[in-house]
Scaffold this motif. Structure first.
Motif, mmCIF file in Angstrom:
data_model
loop_
_atom_site.group_PDB
_atom_site.id
_atom_site.type_symbol
_atom_site.label_atom_id
_atom_site.label_comp_id
_atom_site.label_asym_id
_atom_site.label_seq_id
_atom_site.Cartn_x
_atom_site.Cartn_y
_atom_site.Cartn_z
ATOM 1 N N GLN A 279 0.837 -1.184 0.000
ATOM 2 C CA GLN A 279 0.000 0.000 0.000
ATOM 3 C C GLN A 279 0.878 1.241 0.000
ATOM 4 O O GLN A 279 1.839 1.335 0.773
ATOM 5 N N VAL A 280 0.582 2.164 -0.902
ATOM 6 C CA VAL A 280 1.346 3.402 -1.021
ATOM 7 C C VAL A 280 0.435 4.557 -0.656
ATOM 8 O O VAL A 280 -0.656 4.689 -1.189
ATOM 9 N N GLN A 281 0.905 5.381 0.270
ATOM 10 C CA GLN A 281 0.127 6.552 0.655
ATOM 11 C C GLN A 281 0.536 7.736 -0.212
ATOM 12 O O GLN A 281 1.729 8.039 -0.355
ATOM 13 N N LEU A 282 -0.439 8.403 -0.780
ATOM 14 C CA LEU A 282 -0.193 9.514 -1.684
ATOM 15 C C LEU A 282 -0.970 10.742 -1.215
ATOM 16 O O LEU A 282 -2.175 10.647 -0.950
ATOM 17 N N VAL A 283 -0.292 11.874 -1.155
ATOM 18 C CA VAL A 283 -0.936 13.123 -0.768
ATOM 19 C C VAL A 283 -0.461 14.227 -1.708
ATOM 20 O O VAL A 283 0.727 14.531 -1.758
ATOM 21 N N GLU A 284 -1.412 14.808 -2.449
ATOM 22 C CA GLU A 284 -1.081 15.874 -3.395
ATOM 23 C C GLU A 284 -1.213 17.249 -2.743
ATOM 24 O O GLU A 284 -1.986 17.429 -1.805
ATOM 25 N N SER A 285 -0.483 18.195 -3.314
ATOM 26 C CA SER A 285 -0.614 19.600 -2.915
ATOM 27 C C SER A 285 -0.145 20.475 -4.073
ATOM 28 O O SER A 285 0.451 19.971 -5.033
ATOM 29 N N GLY A 286 -0.423 21.765 -3.965
ATOM 30 C CA GLY A 286 0.080 22.705 -4.957
ATOM 31 C C GLY A 286 -0.942 23.230 -5.943
ATOM 32 O O GLY A 286 -0.624 24.081 -6.775
ATOM 33 N N GLY A 287 -2.168 22.728 -5.880
ATOM 34 C CA GLY A 287 -3.182 23.233 -6.779
ATOM 35 C C GLY A 287 -3.595 24.651 -6.417
ATOM 36 O O GLY A 287 -3.197 25.195 -5.391
ATOM 37 N N GLY A 288 -4.401 25.248 -7.288
ATOM 38 C CA GLY A 288 -4.865 26.600 -7.021
ATOM 39 C C GLY A 288 -5.463 27.239 -8.248
ATOM 40 O O GLY A 288 -5.743 26.564 -9.242
ATOM 41 N N LEU A 289 -5.658 28.544 -8.155
ATOM 42 C CA LEU A 289 -6.220 29.334 -9.250
ATOM 43 C C LEU A 289 -5.096 30.126 -9.910
ATOM 44 O O LEU A 289 -4.325 30.810 -9.227
ATOM 45 N N VAL A 290 -5.026 30.046 -11.223
ATOM 46 C CA VAL A 290 -3.976 30.745 -11.954
ATOM 47 C C VAL A 290 -4.553 31.253 -13.276
ATOM 48 O O VAL A 290 -5.496 30.657 -13.817
ATOM 49 N N GLN A 291 -4.007 32.341 -13.781
ATOM 50 C CA GLN A 291 -4.451 32.869 -15.067
ATOM 51 C C GLN A 291 -3.827 32.073 -16.204
ATOM 52 O O GLN A 291 -2.761 31.468 -16.048
ATOM 53 N N ALA A 292 -4.501 32.083 -17.327
ATOM 54 C CA ALA A 292 -3.974 31.414 -18.515
ATOM 55 C C ALA A 292 -2.572 31.937 -18.831
ATOM 56 O O ALA A 292 -2.312 33.138 -18.738
ATOM 57 N N GLY B 167 -0.012 31.066 -17.045
ATOM 58 C CA GLY B 167 0.741 30.964 -15.808
ATOM 59 C C GLY B 167 1.262 29.554 -15.551
ATOM 60 O O GLY B 167 1.108 28.653 -16.379
ATOM 61 N N SER B 168 1.863 29.396 -14.368
ATOM 62 C CA SER B 168 2.482 28.126 -13.991
ATOM 63 C C SER B 168 2.059 27.698 -12.596
ATOM 64 O O SER B 168 1.738 28.547 -11.748
ATOM 65 N N LEU B 169 2.077 26.408 -12.383
ATOM 66 C CA LEU B 169 1.879 25.807 -11.070
ATOM 67 C C LEU B 169 2.767 24.578 -10.982
ATOM 68 O O LEU B 169 3.069 23.940 -11.996
ATOM 69 N N ARG B 170 3.168 24.248 -9.754
ATOM 70 C CA ARG B 170 3.863 22.986 -9.536
ATOM 71 C C ARG B 170 3.096 22.166 -8.519
ATOM 72 O O ARG B 170 2.901 22.595 -7.382
ATOM 73 N N LEU B 171 2.685 20.990 -8.951
ATOM 74 C CA LEU B 171 2.017 20.056 -8.063
ATOM 75 C C LEU B 171 3.053 19.136 -7.424
ATOM 76 O O LEU B 171 4.035 18.765 -8.065
ATOM 77 N N SER B 172 2.800 18.797 -6.174
ATOM 78 C CA SER B 172 3.679 17.885 -5.457
ATOM 79 C C SER B 172 2.872 16.717 -4.941
ATOM 80 O O SER B 172 1.687 16.855 -4.614
ATOM 81 N N CYS B 173 3.525 15.580 -4.837
ATOM 82 C CA CYS B 173 2.874 14.376 -4.322
ATOM 83 C C CYS B 173 3.854 13.690 -3.384
ATOM 84 O O CYS B 173 4.948 13.289 -3.809
ATOM 85 N N VAL B 174 3.459 13.581 -2.125
ATOM 86 C CA VAL B 174 4.234 12.789 -1.178
ATOM 87 C C VAL B 174 3.867 11.336 -1.417
ATOM 88 O O VAL B 174 2.693 10.958 -1.327
ATOM 89 N N ALA B 175 4.858 10.536 -1.744
ATOM 90 C CA ALA B 175 4.603 9.151 -2.152
ATOM 91 C C ALA B 175 5.409 8.218 -1.257
ATOM 92 O O ALA B 175 6.453 7.696 -1.648
ATOM 93 N N ARG B 176 4.911 7.970 -0.055
ATOM 94 C CA ARG B 176 5.634 7.124 0.889
ATOM 95 C C ARG B 176 5.686 5.690 0.403
ATOM 96 O O ARG B 176 4.710 5.138 -0.066
ATOM 97 N N THR B 177 6.858 5.096 0.494
ATOM 98 C CA THR B 177 7.149 3.698 0.121
ATOM 99 C C THR B 177 6.943 3.446 -1.360
ATOM 100 O O THR B 177 6.653 2.325 -1.766
ATOM 101 N N ALA B 178 7.082 4.463 -2.196
ATOM 102 C CA ALA B 178 6.835 4.298 -3.631
ATOM 103 C C ALA B 178 8.112 4.375 -4.445
ATOM 104 O O ALA B 178 8.047 4.634 -5.639
#
Length: 121
Positions: free
Chosen positions: A1-14, A16-27
């Protein structure tokens, strides 16, 4: 079993840029993928990365999105540049116990809760 938690989303104008992150324990040896799902649409593959660092991107994001991983930190990232309104969706991090990058959501055994990305025009 792998635990996954995302972050980094949001509202941005066309454009623009965003970086999403995912904590992926034991993956560390898992193949990782990013998927997205817009309202009323099926979940679709965005980018994937193998345990050795090989990557594959959907045509719709090639040249704009970059997936990467840092196994020492148990992290997977999705750098999203030149964002478009059609990129608006909930983005999910996923992991599968297999060597090959798969584009089908059904073969990924582990999923995060998702993070919302909204791109305004």
């Amino acid at each position: 079993q792998v635990q996954l938690v995302e972050s980094g989303g949001g509202l941005v104008q066309a454009g623009g840029s965003l970086r999403l992150s995912c904590v992926a324990r034991t993956a560390g040896t898992y193949t990782m993928g990013w998927f997205r799902q817009a309202p009323g649409k099926e979940r679709e593959f965005v980018s994937g990365i193998g345990s050795g660092g090989n990557t594959y991107d959907a045509d719709s994001v090639k040249g704009r999105f970059t997936i990467s991983r840092d196994n020492a930190k148990n992290m997977v990232y999705l750098q999203m540049n030149s964002l478009k309104p059609e990129d608006t969706a909930v983005y999910y991090c996923a992991a599968r116990d297999g060597r090959f990058i798969a584009t089908q959501a059904s073969v990924y055994q582990n999923w995060g809760q998702g993070t919302q990305v909204t791109v305004s025009s």
